[in-house]
Design a protein around this motif. Structure first.
Motif, PDB file in Angstrom:
ATOM      1  N   VAL A   8      40.580  -4.182 -18.919  1.00 28.99           N
ATOM      2  CA  VAL A   8      41.005  -3.325 -20.029  1.00 28.99           C
ATOM      3  C   VAL A   8      40.385  -3.872 -21.311  1.00 28.99           C
ATOM      4  CG1 VAL A   8      42.960  -2.454 -21.359  1.00 28.99           C
ATOM      5  CG2 VAL A   8      43.180  -2.744 -18.886  1.00 28.99           C
ATOM      6  N   TYR A   9      39.755  -2.998 -22.073  1.00 30.44           N
ATOM      7  CA  TYR A   9      39.145  -3.425 -23.332  1.00 30.44           C
ATOM      8  C   TYR A   9      39.224  -2.297 -24.353  1.00 30.44           C
ATOM      9  CZ  TYR A   9      35.147  -0.863 -21.447  1.00 30.44           C
ATOM     10  OH  TYR A   9      34.341   0.116 -20.915  1.00 30.44           O
ATOM     11  N   TRP A  10      39.075  -2.660 -25.615  1.00 28.44           N
ATOM     12  CA  TRP A  10      39.078  -1.699 -26.712  1.00 28.44           C
ATOM     13  C   TRP A  10      37.672  -1.165 -26.923  1.00 28.44           C
ATOM     14  CZ3 TRP A  10      42.141   1.301 -29.297  1.00 28.44           C
ATOM     15  CH2 TRP A  10      41.699   1.888 -30.483  1.00 28.44           C
ATOM     16  N   SER A  11      37.537   0.135 -27.077  1.00 32.91           N
ATOM     17  CA  SER A  11      36.253   0.760 -27.361  1.00 32.91           C
ATOM     18  C   SER A  11      36.240   1.239 -28.805  1.00 32.91           C
ATOM     19  CB  SER A  11      36.018   1.949 -26.419  1.00 32.91           C
ATOM     20  OG  SER A  11      34.878   2.685 -26.838  1.00 32.91           O
ATOM     21  N   ASN A  12      35.433   0.596 -29.642  1.00 34.97           N
ATOM     22  CA  ASN A  12      35.287   1.048 -31.030  1.00 34.97           C
ATOM     23  C   ASN A  12      34.659   2.441 -31.086  1.00 34.97           C
ATOM     24  OD1 ASN A  12      36.380  -1.194 -32.359  1.00 34.97           O
ATOM     25  ND2 ASN A  12      34.445  -2.305 -32.212  1.00 34.97           N
ATOM     26  N   GLU A  13      33.752   2.697 -30.175  1.00 33.55           N
ATOM     27  CA  GLU A  13      33.051   3.983 -30.154  1.00 33.55           C
ATOM     28  C   GLU A  13      34.004   5.139 -29.874  1.00 33.55           C
ATOM     29  OE1 GLU A  13      29.657   6.141 -27.420  1.00 33.55           O
ATOM     30  OE2 GLU A  13      29.536   3.982 -27.735  1.00 33.55           O
ATOM     31  N   VAL A  16      39.763   4.019 -28.356  1.00 35.11           N
ATOM     32  CA  VAL A  16      40.814   3.967 -27.337  1.00 35.11           C
ATOM     33  C   VAL A  16      40.639   2.704 -26.491  1.00 35.11           C
ATOM     34  CG1 VAL A  16      41.131   6.470 -27.106  1.00 35.11           C
ATOM     35  CG2 VAL A  16      39.466   5.298 -25.666  1.00 35.11           C
ATOM     36  N   PHE A  17      41.668   2.369 -25.718  1.00 34.40           N
ATOM     37  CA  PHE A  17      41.545   1.322 -24.718  1.00 34.40           C
ATOM     38  C   PHE A  17      40.934   1.935 -23.462  1.00 34.40           C
ATOM     39  CE2 PHE A  17      44.769  -0.533 -27.425  1.00 34.40           C
ATOM     40  CZ  PHE A  17      44.401  -1.871 -27.454  1.00 34.40           C
ATOM     41  N   ILE A  18      40.018   1.198 -22.839  1.00 34.69           N
ATOM     42  CA  ILE A  18      39.354   1.628 -21.615  1.00 34.69           C
ATOM     43  C   ILE A  18      39.827   0.717 -20.485  1.00 34.69           C
ATOM     44  CG2 ILE A  18      37.128   1.953 -20.445  1.00 34.69           C
ATOM     45  CD1 ILE A  18      37.395   3.794 -22.835  1.00 34.69           C
ATOM     46  N   CYS A  27      35.454   4.453 -11.246  1.00 36.56           N
ATOM     47  CA  CYS A  27      36.896   4.594 -11.489  1.00 36.56           C
ATOM     48  C   CYS A  27      37.221   3.993 -12.857  1.00 36.56           C
ATOM     49  CB  CYS A  27      37.688   3.911 -10.383  1.00 36.56           C
ATOM     50  SG  CYS A  27      39.449   4.257 -10.466  1.00 36.56           S
ATOM     51  N   ILE A  28      37.524   4.865 -13.793  1.00 36.37           N
ATOM     52  CA  ILE A  28      37.731   4.464 -15.181  1.00 36.37           C
ATOM     53  C   ILE A  28      38.717   5.438 -15.830  1.00 36.37           C
ATOM     54  CG2 ILE A  28      35.743   5.795 -15.980  1.00 36.37           C
ATOM     55  CD1 ILE A  28      35.179   3.543 -17.980  1.00 36.37           C
ATOM     56  N   ALA A  29      39.481   4.943 -16.785  1.00 42.60           N
ATOM     57  CA  ALA A  29      40.421   5.791 -17.523  1.00 42.60           C
ATOM     58  C   ALA A  29      40.579   5.210 -18.921  1.00 42.60           C
ATOM     59  CB  ALA A  29      41.762   5.851 -16.812  1.00 42.60           C
ATOM     60  N   HIS A  30      41.252   5.950 -19.786  1.00 44.99           N
ATOM     61  CA  HIS A  30      41.463   5.456 -21.148  1.00 44.99           C
ATOM     62  C   HIS A  30      42.881   5.799 -21.597  1.00 44.99           C
ATOM     63  CE1 HIS A  30      40.445   9.665 -21.961  1.00 44.99           C
ATOM     64  NE2 HIS A  30      41.156   9.523 -23.060  1.00 44.99           N
ATOM     65  N   GLY A  31      43.269   5.211 -22.730  1.00 45.02           N
ATOM     66  CA  GLY A  31      44.576   5.494 -23.318  1.00 45.02           C
ATOM     67  C   GLY A  31      44.652   4.940 -24.723  1.00 45.02           C
ATOM     68  N   ASN A  32      45.655   5.375 -25.461  1.00 46.67           N
ATOM     69  CA  ASN A  32      45.827   4.908 -26.835  1.00 46.67           C
ATOM     70  C   ASN A  32      46.426   3.506 -26.915  1.00 46.67           C
ATOM     71  OD1 ASN A  32      44.781   7.227 -28.124  1.00 46.67           O
ATOM     72  ND2 ASN A  32      46.682   8.298 -27.690  1.00 46.67           N
ATOM     73  N   SER A  33      46.972   3.020 -25.800  1.00 44.86           N
ATOM     74  CA  SER A  33      47.501   1.655 -25.726  1.00 44.86           C
ATOM     75  C   SER A  33      47.010   1.038 -24.418  1.00 44.86           C
ATOM     76  CB  SER A  33      49.032   1.657 -25.760  1.00 44.86           C
ATOM     77  OG  SER A  33      49.541   2.242 -24.574  1.00 44.86           O
ATOM     78  N   GLN A  35      48.897  -0.236 -22.132  1.00 42.85           N
ATOM     79  CA  GLN A  35      49.796   0.256 -21.088  1.00 42.85           C
ATOM     80  C   GLN A  35      49.427   1.668 -20.649  1.00 42.85           C
ATOM     81  OE1 GLN A  35      51.959  -1.653 -19.458  1.00 42.85           O
ATOM     82  NE2 GLN A  35      52.223   0.084 -18.091  1.00 42.85           N
ATOM     83  N   GLU A  36      49.089   2.517 -21.600  1.00 41.11           N
ATOM     84  CA  GLU A  36      48.699   3.888 -21.258  1.00 41.11           C
ATOM     85  C   GLU A  36      47.403   3.895 -20.456  1.00 41.11           C
ATOM     86  OE1 GLU A  36      47.916   8.235 -23.351  1.00 41.11           O
ATOM     87  OE2 GLU A  36      48.150   6.480 -24.633  1.00 41.11           O
ATOM     88  N   ALA A  37      46.451   3.051 -20.845  1.00 39.81           N
ATOM     89  CA  ALA A  37      45.186   2.958 -20.105  1.00 39.81           C
ATOM     90  C   ALA A  37      45.446   2.486 -18.676  1.00 39.81           C
ATOM     91  CB  ALA A  37      44.215   2.027 -20.823  1.00 39.81           C
ATOM     92  N   LEU A  38      46.339   1.491 -18.505  1.00 33.31           N
ATOM     93  CA  LEU A  38      46.669   1.004 -17.167  1.00 33.31           C
ATOM     94  C   LEU A  38      47.372   2.079 -16.340  1.00 33.31           C
ATOM     95  CD1 LEU A  38      47.841  -2.651 -17.823  1.00 33.31           C
ATOM     96  CD2 LEU A  38      45.878  -1.909 -16.461  1.00 33.31           C
ATOM     97  N   SER A  39      48.290   2.790 -16.949  1.00 31.76           N
ATOM     98  CA  SER A  39      48.978   3.865 -16.246  1.00 31.76           C
ATOM     99  C   SER A  39      47.988   4.943 -15.798  1.00 31.76           C
ATOM    100  CB  SER A  39      50.041   4.472 -17.161  1.00 31.76           C
ATOM    101  OG  SER A  39      50.688   5.540 -16.531  1.00 31.76           O
ATOM    102  N   ASN A  40      47.084   5.303 -16.695  1.00 32.15           N
ATOM    103  CA  ASN A  40      46.090   6.330 -16.382  1.00 32.15           C
ATOM    104  C   ASN A  40      45.118   5.866 -15.303  1.00 32.15           C
ATOM    105  OD1 ASN A  40      47.254   8.036 -18.238  1.00 32.15           O
ATOM    106  ND2 ASN A  40      45.794   7.562 -19.867  1.00 32.15           N
ATOM    107  N   VAL A  41      44.734   4.582 -15.332  1.00 33.05           N
ATOM    108  CA  VAL A  41      43.785   4.106 -14.328  1.00 33.05           C
ATOM    109  C   VAL A  41      44.460   3.999 -12.959  1.00 33.05           C
ATOM    110  CG1 VAL A  41      43.884   1.554 -14.388  1.00 33.05           C
ATOM    111  CG2 VAL A  41      41.696   2.709 -14.129  1.00 33.05           C
ATOM    112  N   ASN A  42      45.764   3.735 -12.929  1.00 32.70           N
ATOM    113  CA  ASN A  42      46.451   3.739 -11.636  1.00 32.70           C
ATOM    114  C   ASN A  42      46.420   5.127 -11.010  1.00 32.70           C
ATOM    115  OD1 ASN A  42      47.215   1.056 -11.050  1.00 32.70           O
ATOM    116  ND2 ASN A  42      48.794   1.167 -12.602  1.00 32.70           N
TER     117      ASN A  42
END
Length: 70
Positions: A8-13, A16-18, A27-33, A35-42
């Protein structure tokens, strides 16, 4: 919950968190936090595995690596 290595890392571009799963190609997802990125990637992992099963594609075993946050 799946036990694949997740990075999980922050994308300045994208501002969001990736969350990426290196063992599952694409297999990749993103989120505003984180936790949201982890939930989305699951959810993305589940869809990845469901699709691989549907097409009879190989599903790699988890190597048991740690979760990494940056």
């Amino acid at each position: 919950m799946y036990k694949y290595e997740t990075i999980v890392y922050w994308s300045n571009e994208d501002d969001v968190f990736i969350a990426e799963v290196p063992e599952l190609s694409g297999c990749i997802a993103h989120g505003n936090s984180q936790q949201e990125a982890l939930s989305n990637v699951n959810e993305a992992i589940k869809l990845w595995i469901d699709t691989a099963n549907e097409f009879g594609d190989y599903i790699p075993e988890s190597k048991g690596h740690k979760l990494m946050f940056a």
